[in-house]
Write a protein that holds these residues in place. Structure first.
Motif, PDB file in Angstrom:
ATOM      1  N   THR A  55       0.851  -1.189   0.000  1.00 44.60           N
ATOM      2  CA  THR A  55       0.000   0.000   0.000  1.00 44.60           C
ATOM      3  C   THR A  55       0.887   1.239   0.000  1.00 44.60           C
ATOM      4  N   VAL A  56       0.620   2.131  -0.931  1.00 45.65           N
ATOM      5  CA  VAL A  56       1.365   3.379  -1.011  1.00 45.65           C
ATOM      6  C   VAL A  56       0.431   4.491  -0.557  1.00 45.65           C
ATOM      7  N   ASN A  57       0.874   5.239   0.467  1.00 43.69           N
ATOM      8  CA  ASN A  57       0.077   6.321   1.026  1.00 43.69           C
ATOM      9  C   ASN A  57       0.984   7.543   1.161  1.00 43.69           C
ATOM     10  N   ALA A  58       0.863   8.444   0.214  1.00 46.91           N
ATOM     11  CA  ALA A  58       1.706   9.662   0.175  1.00 46.91           C
ATOM     12  C   ALA A  58       3.182   9.263   0.185  1.00 46.91           C
ATOM     13  N   ASN A  59       3.897   9.542   1.282  1.00 39.49           N
ATOM     14  CA  ASN A  59       5.320   9.218   1.377  1.00 39.49           C
ATOM     15  C   ASN A  59       5.577   7.840   1.975  1.00 39.49           C
ATOM     16  N   GLN A  60       4.520   7.219   2.429  1.00 41.40           N
ATOM     17  CA  GLN A  60       4.686   5.913   3.093  1.00 41.40           C
ATOM     18  C   GLN A  60       4.344   4.773   2.147  1.00 41.40           C
ATOM     19  N   GLU A  61       5.054   3.702   2.361  1.00 44.39           N
ATOM     20  CA  GLU A  61       4.772   2.474   1.624  1.00 44.39           C
ATOM     21  C   GLU A  61       4.905   1.328   2.611  1.00 44.39           C
ATOM     22  N   PHE A  62       3.875   0.509   2.710  1.00 43.31           N
ATOM     23  CA  PHE A  62       3.945  -0.614   3.643  1.00 43.31           C
ATOM     24  C   PHE A  62       3.250  -1.835   3.062  1.00 43.31           C
ATOM     25  N   VAL A  63       3.657  -2.983   3.578  1.00 46.81           N
ATOM     26  CA  VAL A  63       3.125  -4.262   3.120  1.00 46.81           C
ATOM     27  C   VAL A  63       2.161  -4.778   4.179  1.00 46.81           C
ATOM     28  N   LYS A  64       1.012  -5.242   3.714  1.00 46.97           N
ATOM     29  CA  LYS A  64       0.042  -5.831   4.644  1.00 46.97           C
ATOM     30  C   LYS A  64      -0.528  -7.101   4.024  1.00 46.97           C
ATOM     31  N   THR A  65      -1.115  -7.909   4.894  1.00 48.35           N
ATOM     32  CA  THR A  65      -1.698  -9.156   4.393  1.00 48.35           C
ATOM     33  C   THR A  65      -3.009  -8.859   3.681  1.00 48.35           C
ATOM     34  N   ASN A  66      -3.338  -9.709   2.759  1.00 49.76           N
ATOM     35  CA  ASN A  66      -4.578  -9.595   2.007  1.00 49.76           C
ATOM     36  C   ASN A  66      -5.750  -9.806   2.976  1.00 49.76           C
ATOM     37  N   PRO A  67      -6.697  -8.874   3.055  1.00 47.86           N
ATOM     38  CA  PRO A  67      -7.828  -9.022   3.974  1.00 47.86           C
ATOM     39  C   PRO A  67      -8.689 -10.254   3.675  1.00 47.86           C
ATOM     40  N   ALA A  68      -8.592 -10.776   2.470  1.00 47.58           N
ATOM     41  CA  ALA A  68      -9.352 -11.972   2.116  1.00 47.58           C
ATOM     42  C   ALA A  68      -8.889 -13.182   2.932  1.00 47.58           C
ATOM     43  N   ILE A  69      -7.649 -13.155   3.407  1.00 52.36           N
ATOM     44  CA  ILE A  69      -7.134 -14.268   4.207  1.00 52.36           C
ATOM     45  C   ILE A  69      -7.882 -14.380   5.521  1.00 52.36           C
ATOM     46  N   ASN A  70      -8.160 -13.227   6.159  1.00 52.69           N
ATOM     47  CA  ASN A  70      -8.925 -13.252   7.406  1.00 52.69           C
ATOM     48  C   ASN A  70     -10.331 -13.788   7.170  1.00 52.69           C
ATOM     49  N   GLU A  71     -10.950 -13.373   6.078  1.00 49.51           N
ATOM     50  CA  GLU A  71     -12.284 -13.860   5.754  1.00 49.51           C
ATOM     51  C   GLU A  71     -12.259 -15.357   5.450  1.00 49.51           C
ATOM     52  N   LEU A  72     -11.208 -15.796   4.770  1.00 50.05           N
ATOM     53  CA  LEU A  72     -11.058 -17.216   4.469  1.00 50.05           C
ATOM     54  C   LEU A  72     -10.939 -18.026   5.758  1.00 50.05           C
ATOM     55  N   ASN A  73     -10.171 -17.526   6.707  1.00 48.92           N
ATOM     56  CA  ASN A  73     -10.026 -18.216   7.994  1.00 48.92           C
ATOM     57  C   ASN A  73     -11.355 -18.293   8.742  1.00 48.92           C
ATOM     58  N   LYS A  74     -12.113 -17.198   8.743  1.00 43.36           N
ATOM     59  CA  LYS A  74     -13.416 -17.184   9.411  1.00 43.36           C
ATOM     60  C   LYS A  74     -14.369 -18.197   8.778  1.00 43.36           C
ATOM     61  N   LEU A  75     -14.416 -18.196   7.449  1.00 41.92           N
ATOM     62  CA  LEU A  75     -15.309 -19.129   6.754  1.00 41.92           C
ATOM     63  C   LEU A  75     -14.889 -20.574   6.971  1.00 41.92           C
ATOM     64  N   THR A  76     -13.591 -20.814   7.020  1.00 39.23           N
ATOM     65  CA  THR A  76     -13.107 -22.175   7.256  1.00 39.23           C
ATOM     66  C   THR A  76     -13.520 -22.665   8.637  1.00 39.23           C
ATOM     67  N   LYS A  77     -13.416 -21.804   9.643  1.00 38.46           N
ATOM     68  CA  LYS A  77     -13.858 -22.178  10.993  1.00 38.46           C
ATOM     69  C   LYS A  77     -15.356 -22.458  11.017  1.00 38.46           C
ATOM     70  N   THR A  78     -16.122 -21.632  10.332  1.00 38.59           N
ATOM     71  CA  THR A  78     -17.569 -21.828  10.257  1.00 38.59           C
ATOM     72  C   THR A  78     -17.889 -23.139   9.561  1.00 38.59           C
ATOM     73  N   LEU A  79     -17.159 -23.423   8.491  1.00 42.33           N
ATOM     74  CA  LEU A  79     -17.372 -24.660   7.741  1.00 42.33           C
ATOM     75  C   LEU A  79     -17.107 -25.886   8.611  1.00 42.33           C
ATOM     76  N   ILE A  80     -16.023 -25.868   9.357  1.00 44.94           N
ATOM     77  CA  ILE A  80     -15.672 -26.984  10.231  1.00 44.94           C
ATOM     78  C   ILE A  80     -16.736 -27.166  11.308  1.00 44.94           C
ATOM     79  N   SER A  81     -17.179 -26.075  11.881  1.00 43.81           N
ATOM     80  CA  SER A  81     -18.217 -26.130  12.911  1.00 43.81           C
ATOM     81  C   SER A  81     -19.518 -26.697  12.344  1.00 43.81           C
TER      82      SER A  81
END
Length: 113
Positions: A55-81
Protein backbone atom coordinates in the motif's frame (compact mmCIF):
# COMPACT_ATOMS: atom_id res chain seq x y z
CA UNK A 1 -7.88 -37.63 -6.98
CA UNK A 2 -7.03 -34.92 -9.46
CA UNK A 3 -7.99 -31.28 -9.27
CA UNK A 4 -10.69 -29.72 -7.18
CA UNK A 5 -13.79 -31.59 -6.18
CA UNK A 6 -16.82 -30.48 -8.17
CA UNK A 7 -19.30 -28.70 -5.92
CA UNK A 8 -22.24 -30.56 -7.49
CA UNK A 9 -20.56 -33.91 -6.72
CA UNK A 10 -19.82 -32.79 -3.17
CA UNK A 11 -23.43 -31.78 -2.63
CA UNK A 12 -24.72 -35.10 -3.98
CA UNK A 13 -22.39 -37.05 -1.71
CA UNK A 14 -23.26 -35.00 1.37
CA UNK A 15 -26.99 -35.33 0.71
CA UNK A 16 -26.61 -39.09 0.28
CA UNK A 17 -25.05 -39.31 3.75
CA UNK A 18 -27.89 -37.60 5.62
CA UNK A 19 -31.59 -38.19 6.19
CA UNK A 20 -33.05 -36.08 3.38
CA UNK A 21 -36.37 -36.06 5.22
CA UNK A 22 -34.77 -33.98 7.97
CA UNK A 23 -35.09 -30.44 6.63
CA UNK A 24 -32.66 -29.06 9.21
CA UNK A 25 -29.92 -31.39 7.99
CA UNK A 26 -30.71 -30.59 4.35
CA UNK A 27 -30.46 -26.88 5.19
CA UNK A 28 -27.10 -27.47 6.89
CA UNK A 29 -25.80 -29.18 3.74
CA UNK A 30 -27.05 -26.30 1.58
CA UNK A 31 -25.30 -23.79 3.88
CA UNK A 32 -22.16 -25.96 3.81
CA UNK A 33 -22.15 -25.85 -0.01
CA UNK A 34 -22.71 -22.06 0.02
CA UNK A 35 -19.71 -21.63 2.33
CA UNK A 36 -17.57 -23.89 0.12
CA UNK A 37 -18.45 -21.68 -2.86
CA UNK A 38 -17.44 -18.55 -0.93
CA UNK A 39 -14.18 -20.17 0.19
CA UNK A 40 -13.32 -21.03 -3.40
CA UNK A 41 -14.01 -17.44 -4.52
CA UNK A 42 -11.74 -16.14 -1.76
CA UNK A 43 -9.01 -18.63 -2.66
CA UNK A 44 -9.20 -17.51 -6.28
CA UNK A 45 -8.93 -13.85 -5.24
CA UNK A 46 -5.98 -14.59 -2.96
CA UNK A 47 -4.22 -16.54 -5.71
CA UNK A 48 -4.84 -13.68 -8.13
CA UNK A 49 -3.91 -10.77 -5.84
CA UNK A 50 -1.33 -12.53 -3.68
CA UNK A 51 -1.03 -13.10 0.04
CA UNK A 52 0.64 -9.74 0.64
CA UNK A 53 -0.15 -6.37 -0.87
CA UNK A 54 1.86 -3.16 -0.91
CA UNK A 55 0.00 0.00 0.00
CA UNK A 56 1.36 3.38 -1.01
CA UNK A 57 0.08 6.32 1.03
CA UNK A 58 1.71 9.66 0.18
CA UNK A 59 5.32 9.22 1.38
CA UNK A 60 4.69 5.91 3.09
CA UNK A 61 4.77 2.47 1.62
CA UNK A 62 3.94 -0.61 3.64
CA UNK A 63 3.13 -4.26 3.12
CA UNK A 64 0.04 -5.83 4.64
CA UNK A 65 -1.70 -9.16 4.39
CA UNK A 66 -4.58 -9.59 2.01
CA UNK A 67 -7.83 -9.02 3.97
CA UNK A 68 -9.35 -11.97 2.12
CA UNK A 69 -7.13 -14.27 4.21
CA UNK A 70 -8.93 -13.25 7.41
CA UNK A 71 -12.28 -13.86 5.75
CA UNK A 72 -11.06 -17.22 4.47
CA UNK A 73 -10.03 -18.22 7.99
CA UNK A 74 -13.42 -17.18 9.41
CA UNK A 75 -15.31 -19.13 6.75
CA UNK A 76 -13.11 -22.18 7.26
CA UNK A 77 -13.86 -22.18 10.99
CA UNK A 78 -17.57 -21.83 10.26
CA UNK A 79 -17.37 -24.66 7.74
CA UNK A 80 -15.67 -26.98 10.23
CA UNK A 81 -18.22 -26.13 12.91
CA UNK A 82 -21.11 -26.74 10.53
CA UNK A 83 -19.58 -30.02 9.36
CA UNK A 84 -19.40 -31.24 12.96
CA UNK A 85 -23.08 -30.44 13.47
CA UNK A 86 -24.33 -32.39 10.45
CA UNK A 87 -25.74 -35.78 11.41
CA UNK A 88 -24.17 -38.09 8.87
CA UNK A 89 -25.49 -41.64 8.60
CA UNK A 90 -23.01 -44.48 8.75
CA UNK A 91 -24.60 -46.46 5.91
CA UNK A 92 -21.63 -45.77 3.63
CA UNK A 93 -19.20 -47.57 5.95
CA UNK A 94 -18.36 -51.16 5.11
CA UNK A 95 -19.76 -53.60 7.61
CA UNK A 96 -17.52 -56.53 8.53
CA UNK A 97 -19.30 -59.84 8.22
CA UNK A 98 -18.61 -62.91 10.32
CA UNK A 99 -17.17 -64.70 7.27
CA UNK A 100 -14.60 -61.95 6.80
CA UNK A 101 -13.64 -62.25 10.45
CA UNK A 102 -13.11 -66.01 10.07
CA UNK A 103 -10.75 -65.50 7.13
CA UNK A 104 -8.60 -63.18 9.20
CA UNK A 105 -6.15 -65.39 11.08
CA UNK A 106 -4.39 -62.45 12.72
CA UNK A 107 -4.77 -62.17 16.48
CA UNK A 108 -7.05 -59.50 17.88
CA UNK A 109 -5.44 -56.63 19.78
CA UNK A 110 -7.08 -57.87 23.00
CA UNK A 111 -5.41 -61.28 22.54
CA UNK A 112 -1.97 -59.70 22.46
CA UNK A 113 -2.16 -58.18 25.95
Amino acid sequence: MRGAVKIADLEIQLLSRIDEGDLIEVDKVKRYIAIVKQIRKLQTAINKEGVLSTTVNANQEFVKTNPAINELNKLTKTLISLEKSIKFSMSYEKAVTKDEQKDNDQPKVSELY
